[in-house]
Design an enzyme around this catalytic site. Structure first.
Site, PDB file in Angstrom:
ATOM      1  N   CYS A   1      33.965  34.725  41.217  1.00 23.06           N
ATOM      2  CA  CYS A   1      33.413  35.757  40.331  1.00 23.06           C
ATOM      3  C   CYS A   1      33.930  35.588  38.908  1.00 23.06           C
ATOM      4  CB  CYS A   1      33.790  37.140  40.829  1.00 23.06           C
ATOM      5  SG  CYS A   1      33.566  37.309  42.563  1.00 23.06           S
TER       6      CYS A   1
HETATM    7  N1  SAJ Z   1      44.322  36.646  37.821  1.00 18.65           N
HETATM    8  C1  SAJ Z   1      45.308  36.310  36.892  1.00 18.65           C
HETATM    9  N2  SAJ Z   1      45.936  37.306  36.204  1.00 18.65           N
HETATM   10  C2  SAJ Z   1      45.617  38.626  36.399  1.00 18.65           C
HETATM   11  C3  SAJ Z   1      44.607  38.947  37.343  1.00 18.65           C
HETATM   12  C4  SAJ Z   1      43.969  37.945  38.050  1.00 18.65           C
HETATM   13  O1  SAJ Z   1      45.620  35.143  36.685  1.00 18.65           O
HETATM   14  O2  SAJ Z   1      46.229  39.486  35.756  1.00 18.65           O
HETATM   15  C5  SAJ Z   1      43.620  35.586  38.533  1.00 18.65           C
HETATM   16  C6  SAJ Z   1      43.721  35.705  40.036  1.00 18.65           C
HETATM   17  O3  SAJ Z   1      44.862  35.008  40.506  1.00 18.65           O
HETATM   18  C7  SAJ Z   1      42.430  35.046  40.497  1.00 18.65           C
HETATM   19  C8  SAJ Z   1      41.436  35.356  39.391  1.00 18.65           C
HETATM   20  O4  SAJ Z   1      42.225  35.716  38.247  1.00 18.65           O
HETATM   21  O5  SAJ Z   1      42.601  33.644  40.577  1.00 18.65           O
HETATM   22  C9  SAJ Z   1      40.486  36.500  39.756  1.00 18.65           C
HETATM   23  O6  SAJ Z   1      41.288  37.586  40.110  1.00 18.65           O
HETATM   24  P1  SAJ Z   1      40.647  39.024  40.550  1.00 18.65           P
HETATM   25  O7  SAJ Z   1      41.789  39.911  40.903  1.00 18.65           O
HETATM   26  O8  SAJ Z   1      39.711  39.498  39.546  1.00 18.65           O
HETATM   27  O9  SAJ Z   1      39.965  38.646  41.910  1.00 18.65           O
HETATM   28  P2  SAJ Z   1      38.498  38.593  42.510  1.00 18.65           P
HETATM   29  O10 SAJ Z   1      37.684  37.625  41.749  1.00 18.65           O
HETATM   30  O11 SAJ Z   1      38.656  38.407  43.981  1.00 18.65           O
HETATM   31  O12 SAJ Z   1      37.889  40.028  42.430  1.00 18.65           O
HETATM   32  C10 SAJ Z   1      37.218  40.452  41.336  1.00 18.65           C
HETATM   33  C11 SAJ Z   1      37.392  41.951  41.431  1.00 18.65           C
HETATM   34  N3  SAJ Z   1      38.743  42.231  40.963  1.00 18.65           N
HETATM   35  C12 SAJ Z   1      39.189  43.390  40.535  1.00 18.65           C
HETATM   36  O13 SAJ Z   1      38.456  44.257  40.143  1.00 18.65           O
HETATM   37  C13 SAJ Z   1      40.671  43.618  40.566  1.00 18.65           C
HETATM   38  C14 SAJ Z   1      36.301  42.542  40.681  1.00 18.65           C
HETATM   39  O14 SAJ Z   1      36.349  42.096  39.366  1.00 18.65           O
HETATM   40  C15 SAJ Z   1      35.006  42.237  41.330  1.00 18.65           C
HETATM   41  O15 SAJ Z   1      34.725  43.278  42.245  1.00 18.65           O
HETATM   42  C16 SAJ Z   1      34.979  40.936  42.065  1.00 18.65           C
HETATM   43  O16 SAJ Z   1      35.842  40.047  41.402  1.00 18.65           O
HETATM   44  C17 SAJ Z   1      33.566  40.444  42.045  1.00 18.65           C
HETATM   45  O17 SAJ Z   1      33.059  40.240  43.136  1.00 18.65           O
HETATM   46  O18 SAJ Z   1      32.999  40.327  40.972  1.00 18.65           O
END
Ligand code: SAJ
Length: 443
Positions: A277
């Site tokens: 995503c």
């Molecule tokens: N990450 C970082 N630093 C942060 C947060 C995340 O490096 O502070 C990295 C994570 O390790 C990961 C990536 O970014 O590799 C994405 O992280 P994520 O927590 O956004 O994870 P996703 O993609 O599983 O989930 C996201 C959902 N996350 C949250 O809302 C917390 C949301 O944006 C959506 O519901 C989902 O993608 C989607 O399906 O779009």
């Protein structure tokens, strides 16, 4: 006046409606379960026979969906699955939850949406409502899905005898506090009647609906949400690069900034952006804007910073080995965690894959351990995870923490790892005493 809307609203209100969910992945299966638990009779449609068979045998293959819930719903004949799209002809409401990846060129790939909609159009009948959930660029529902559905042989007229809306998924894999039912859900219809019908459809199963004025607005809301994350993660990754040059501890700086009770939201630097995503959705938006002769600079800059992080960390490994007199070439490097984020088993777009590629190309001997990923067969990488972590820690010349799964015993790892690169600050440094914020005594 066609009374399709009235009849459909009555069916949805009575709970007698038959629902189809197309695409039974990490979005579609939880949605199918929530619809079935709310009283609808649900047929899941997926091309993958393994998914279809698992569901019909009462099994769940999605961590966030319990085996028990699938078993109970299948036994009660409220949930079943098939690969046969003709099942749609028996349905009143259909939700589309198929992937929207990127092509190799970096452009959006909406081929799954197109192929599923073409199948759907063969069986679409007057009196049905269709909701697209797949994350996509603003305009997809109106410019791609609507024309394909309107080709149906049943002289369908959107907003009169069939209804179409967009409602973005907000599933956060691994999250326990917010579920498909409890997370507020944005929804936008092609017409006001489309919005009314789709709200009746979803309102039975989702606690809070957030109506917006159009399908394009709903599509844009989702892209703003994920672009917000990608840009802020890009910012803290750049702050890491800055702190590196300033000789500062970026995690100390972020932890202290996060004590601000307003106007700051904590993001943490890491190995790069993974998942299907956050690294991808913003590029759907920048692609659409390029077709309108506009450059989405923040998105492109964030993507540039985030995709550079695996190379940064691979260089850190090389420099750390070098400082201890060991060339990277021939050194044994153990990667801890290859999933794209903690406590999940999904490796799609995981930066761990890039780090492994980068180090392997420079001659290092790579092994990995991940409690959620026994086998790695992705992006040209074929590796089997080590099973004896402690032996692997002793054998390694350098250990790299890439995914900070909760089950790791970090103190133990710190003691056993000869050299340690921690991309997640999973192991706070033993020495740094962070001064705790002191409440100033009131005079
Ligand atoms: N990450 C970082 N630093 C942060 C947060 C995340 O490096 O502070 C990295 C994570 O390790 C990961 C990536 O970014 O590799 C994405 O992280 P994520 O927590 O956004 O994870 P996703 O993609 O599983 O989930 C996201 C959902 N996350 C949250 O809302 C917390 C949301 O944006 C959506 O519901 C989902 O993608 C989607 O399906 O779009």
């Amino acid at each position: 006046m066609d009374n399709s809307k009235t009849r459909l609203l009555e069916k949805l209100a009575s709970g007698d409606a038959q629902v189809a969910v197309i695409g039974l992945g990490y979005v579609g299966l939880p949605l199918a379960v929530v619809f079935a638990e709310s009283g609808y009779k649900v047929i899941g449609i997926d091309l993958d026979p393994n998914k279809v068979n698992a569901i019909n045998c009462g099994q769940s293959y999605i961590d966030d969906v319990s085996q028990r819930s699938v078993q109970e719903l299948v036994c009660q004949h409220r949930l079943s699955a098939t690969s046969d799209f003709s099942a749609i002809a028996q349905c009143d409401a259909i939700s589309i939850c198929v992937p929207t990846p990127l092509r190799k060129t970096g452009d959006p790939d909406i081929s799954y949406i197109v192929s599923v909609t073409e199948q759907l159009a063969k069986y679409l009948l007057p009196g049905m409502v269709v909701v697209l959930e797949s994350t996509t660029y603003p305009g997809t529902t109106m410019e791609v899905v609507l024309p394909l559905l309107s080709k149906s042989t049943h002289r369908l007229k959107v907003g009169e005898n069939f209804f179409l809306a967009f409602s973005p998924e907000r599933v956060d894999p691994g999250r326990r506090d917010w579920t498909t039912r409890t997370t507020p859900k944005v929804i936008g219809g092609v017409t006001p009647d489309c919005l009314e019908v789709s709200r009746a459809y979803y309102g039975r199963a989702i606690d809070t609906l957030v109506p917006v004025s159009s399908t394009e607005a709903a599509e844009m809301v989702k892209l703003l949400e994920n672009t917000y994350r990608a840009v802020n993660i890009g910012l803290v990754n750049e702050v890491l690069l800055m702190c590196d040059r300033l000789g500062l501890d970026v995690w100390e700086v972020i932890d202290a900034a996060a004590t601000k009770p307003f106007g700051f939201m904590k993001f943490t630097p890491g190995p790069g952006l993974g998942g299907h995503c956050i690294p991808i959705d913003p590029l759907y938006l920048s692609w659409k804007l390029r077709t309108l002769n506009y450059t989405a600079r923040f998105i492109e800059l964030a993507s540039e910073v985030n995709t550079s992080m695996p190379r940064y960390w691979a260089r850190k490994v090389q420099d750390t080995l070098n400082e201890s007199g060991k060339p990277l070439k021939g050194s044994k490097v153990l990667v801890l965690g290859v999933a794209y984020k903690k406590d999940v088993g999904d490796v799609r777009e995981s930066p761990a894959l890039d780090i492994i590629h980068e180090l392997t190309q420079k001659g290092a001997i790579l092994k990995y351990h991940d409690p959620h990923v026994a086998l790695l067969n992705h992006d040209g990488l074929q590796m089997t995870g080590v099973t004896d972590l402690h032996e692997a820690l002793y054998e390694a010349d350098c250990v790299v923490v890439v995914t900070d799964h909760s089950t790791y015993e970090w103190e133990d790892i710190r003691k056993k790892a000869p050299l340690l690169i921690d991309t997640r600050r999973a192991i706070p440094p033993p020495v740094r005493k962070t001064p705790q914020p002191q409440a100033v005594p009131q005079e």
